[in-house]
Motif scaffolding. Structure first.
Motif, PDB file in Angstrom:
ATOM      1  N   HIS A 152      18.287 -23.908 103.245  1.00  0.00           N
ATOM      2  CA  HIS A 152      17.493 -25.136 103.242  1.00  0.00           C
ATOM      3  C   HIS A 152      16.251 -24.980 104.111  1.00  0.00           C
ATOM      4  CE1 HIS A 152      16.593 -29.320 104.699  1.00  0.00           C
ATOM      5  NE2 HIS A 152      16.560 -29.481 103.390  1.00  0.00           N
ATOM      6  N   ALA A 184      13.072 -24.485  94.660  1.00  0.00           N
ATOM      7  CA  ALA A 184      13.694 -23.336  95.344  1.00  0.00           C
ATOM      8  C   ALA A 184      13.060 -22.027  94.890  1.00  0.00           C
ATOM      9  CB  ALA A 184      15.195 -23.314  95.051  1.00  0.00           C
ATOM     10  N   TYR A 192      14.323 -25.112  99.141  1.00  0.00           N
ATOM     11  CA  TYR A 192      15.231 -24.011  99.515  1.00  0.00           C
ATOM     12  C   TYR A 192      14.550 -22.686  99.217  1.00  0.00           C
ATOM     13  CZ  TYR A 192      18.872 -27.605  99.353  1.00  0.00           C
ATOM     14  OH  TYR A 192      19.619 -28.739  99.575  1.00  0.00           O
TER      15      TYR A 192
END
Ligand SMILES: Cc1cc2nc3c(=O)[nH]c(=O)nc-3n(C[C@H](O)[C@H](O)[C@H](O)COP(=O)(O)OP(=O)(O)OC[C@H]3O[C@@H](n4cnc5c(N)ncnc54)[C@H](O)[C@@H]3O)c2cc1C
Length: 414
Positions: free
Chosen positions: A82, A206, A76
Motif C-alpha cells: 500500500h 496499482a 499500491y
C-alpha cells in the motif's frame, strides 16, 4: 427560419447538452448516427465537478440507483504494498458524490431524461452527419442514414459537434490535423462479477506501465443474491500501437495478462479477475494535440470532438458535461450566437487543453510513477522513506486543480 440548436452526436456530451438547453428553454434537436442507443463500453467515473451539473439537472437519484458511490482512492505497487489512500466524493467533503458507473447506465439515464423532457420526436437515431455549413443566420447539417442513403438537410440556429473522438466535423474544419498521438500504452478494459473488495467502494490503482498497471473500481452493487458487484478493471501495458481507436474492439486475455500472473494479494487475485471477465475491450491510449480553434461562425465542437484526451484522470465524460454547461450559459448571455460560440471557446479551449496536456504527464496515477522510479521497481521497507505523505497529497491536489474539481474551485463544499 428554424431556431433549433442542432446537436450532432448522442453520447454523454450531446445528451447532457440537450438537457441543459431544455432547462434553459432553448429548442434543440439531437442527431445520432447509431440506429439505436445500445449498451456499449465499460465503466467511467463522474467526478464531483461534473456530478454537480448532473445533480442540478435532477439526475442524481436515477444515477445513485445504478452507480456505486465511490468513497476512496487507494494506490499500491505491483507487489501489493500500500502506498497511499485518500477519500473521494462526499467522503472527501464535497457536496456531490463521485459515481463509478457503467457507461451504458449513464447513457440510459441521460437518454431517458432527454426523451421524457424533450419528447422522442426531438431525438433522431440513425442520422449520420456528413458535414455542416454555417452562414450569417444559422447552420445547415447534412446527413445519411445507416445504409448511407442521403437524408434531408437540417437547418438550425447553430450546430454543435458532439460526435466523439472520430468527429467528422472536427475533420471538416481541421483537414490537415496530425494523426492521433499514441502514448505508447494500450489498455484492456473489462468487467467481472465478484465479491466486494476493500471498502466495497474503492478506486484502486496499482503497479506502473512497464510491466503493467491496474485500475479497478466497482460500477454496480448487489447484482445478484450473493451480493456480488460488477467490477470494472483496466490493464495498461506499454506496447507498440496495436489497434485504431474504436471503443468497441474486443480484446484477448493472452495479449495482456503476462505481467499480472503473480499479482495475488491477500484481498485480490488479479489474474483470476481477468480470467473471469464477462467482456474484454482493447483501446490504444491516444489523444490529439489541443486545437487552436473550435468555433467556425455558427458551428463549434464539444466533448471528445473538441479535446480527445488519454483516459487517465477520469475526465473524458466530465469535461464534456462541463462544456455543455458553459455553452448554454454563453448562449443565454449573448444575443448574437456566433459571438456566444466564440465566448464558449475562449473559456473551454484553454481549460480543456490543460487537462489534455496534464493527462499526458501528470494524471493522478503519477503517484505510482514516482514510487516506481524511486524504488527501481522493487518492494520498499517503509513508504515514508520513498515519498512523503505531503508529496503524495501535492500530486493528487495538483491534478484536481487542473481538472477543476479541487474543493476551492467548486463553490459549495459541505
Ligand atoms: C461506444 C463507446 C464506448 C465508450 N466506452 C467508454 C468506456 O468504457 N470508458 C470511458 O471512460 N469512456 C468511454 N467512452 C468515451 C466516453 O464516453 C467519452 O470520452 C465521453 O463521454 C465524451 O463524450 P462525447 O459525447 O464527447 O463523446 P461520445 O460519448 O463518444 O459520443 C459521441 C457520439 O456521437 C455519435 N456520432 C459519431 N459520429 C457521428 C456522426 N457523424 N453523426 C452523428 N452522430 C455521430 C457516436 O455514435 C456517439 O454516440 C466510450 C465512447 C463510446 C462512443
Amino acid at each position: 427560419m428554424n431556431d433549433d440548436v442542432l446537436i450532432i452526436g448522442g453520447g454523454i456530451g450531446g445528451l447532457t447538452l440537450a438537457l441543459e438547453l431544455h432547462e434553459a428553454g432553448i429548442p434543440c434537436r439531437l442527431f445520432e448516427a447509431a440506429p439505436e442507443i445500445k449498451a456499449i463500453g465499460v465503466g467511467i467515473n463522474i467526478l464531483p465537478h461534473a456530478q454537480r451539473e448532473l445533480t442540478r439537472l435532477g439526475l442524481e437519484p436515477a444515477l445513485a440507483a445504478l452507480a456505486v458511490e465511490t468513497k476512496e482512492a487507494a494506490f499500491y505497487n505491483r507487489f501489493g504494498q500500500h502506498i497511499y489512500s485518500e477519500p473521494l466524493g462526499r467522503a472527501a467533503g464535497y457536496a456531490w458524490p463521485q459515481f463509478s458507473i457503467h457507461r451504458a447506465d449513464l447513457q440510459a439515464v441521460l437518454i431517458g431524461a432527454v426523451v421524457a423532457r424533450l419528447g422522442s420526436d426531438r431525438v433522431h437515431l440513425g442520422w449520420r452527419c456528413t458535414g455542416v455549413a454555417g452562414d450569417a443566420t444559422g447552420a445547415t447539417a447534412r446527413f445519411v442514414d445507416a445504409a448511407g442513403h442521403p437524408l434531408d438537410d437540417r437547418r438550425g440556429s447553430v450546430a454543435i459537434a458532439c460526435d466523439g473522438v472520430n468527429s467528422v466535423i472536427r475533420k471538416q474544419f481541421h483537414p490537415h490535423e496530425a494523426e492521433p498521438r499514441y502514448s505508447g500504452v494500450t489498455m484492456w478494459r473489462g468487467v467481472t462479477k465478484m465479491q466486494p473488495v476493500l471498502s466495497g467502494a474503492t478506486f484502486v490503482r496499482a503497479g506502473w506501465l512497464n510491466p503493467g498497471k491496474l485500475v479497478m473500481y466497482p460500477i454496480r452493487n448487489a447484482i445478484d443474491a450473493e451480493g456480488n458487484q460488477l467490477m470494472n478493471w483496466l490493464a495498461e501495458n506499454e506496447t507498440p500501437q496495436r489497434v485504431a481507436r474504436d471503443w468497441t474492439r474486443a480484446g484477448r486475455l493472452e495479449d495482456f495478462i503476462a505481467p499480472y500472473l503473480d499479482w495475488q494479494w491477500d484481498w485480490i487475485d488479479v489474474p483470476e479477475m481477468f480470467r473471469r471477465a464477462e467482456t474484454i475491450l482493447e483501446y490504444p491510449m491516444v489523444d490529439q494535440d489541443p486545437l487552436d480553434r473550435w468555433t467556425f461562425g455558427r458551428v463549434t465542437l464539444l466533448g471528445d470532438a473538441a479535446h480527445p484526451m488519454v483516459p487517465r484522470g477520469s475526465n473524458g465524460a466530465g469535461q464534456s458535461i462541463l462544456d455543455a454547461k458553459v455553452l448554454v450559459e454563453v448562449l443565454r448571455a449573448h444575443t448574437d450566437w456566433a459571438e456566444a460560440l466564440v465566448a464558449y471557446e475562449a473559456q473551454r479551449l484553454p481549460a480543456t487543453s490543460n487537462v489534455v496536456l496534464t493527462n499526458r504527464v501528470n494524471p493522478p496515477d503519477a503517484i505510482l510513477r514516482v514510487v516506481y522510479e524511486r524504488t527501481g521497481d522493487r518492494p520498499f521497507e517503509r513508504i515514508d522513506d520513498v515519498v512523503s505523505h505531503d508529496e503524495l497529497v501535492a500530486i493528487t491536489d495538483a491534478y484536481k486543480k487542473v481538472a477543476g474539481y479541487d474543493p476551492a474551485s467548486l463553490a459549495v463544499v459541505s
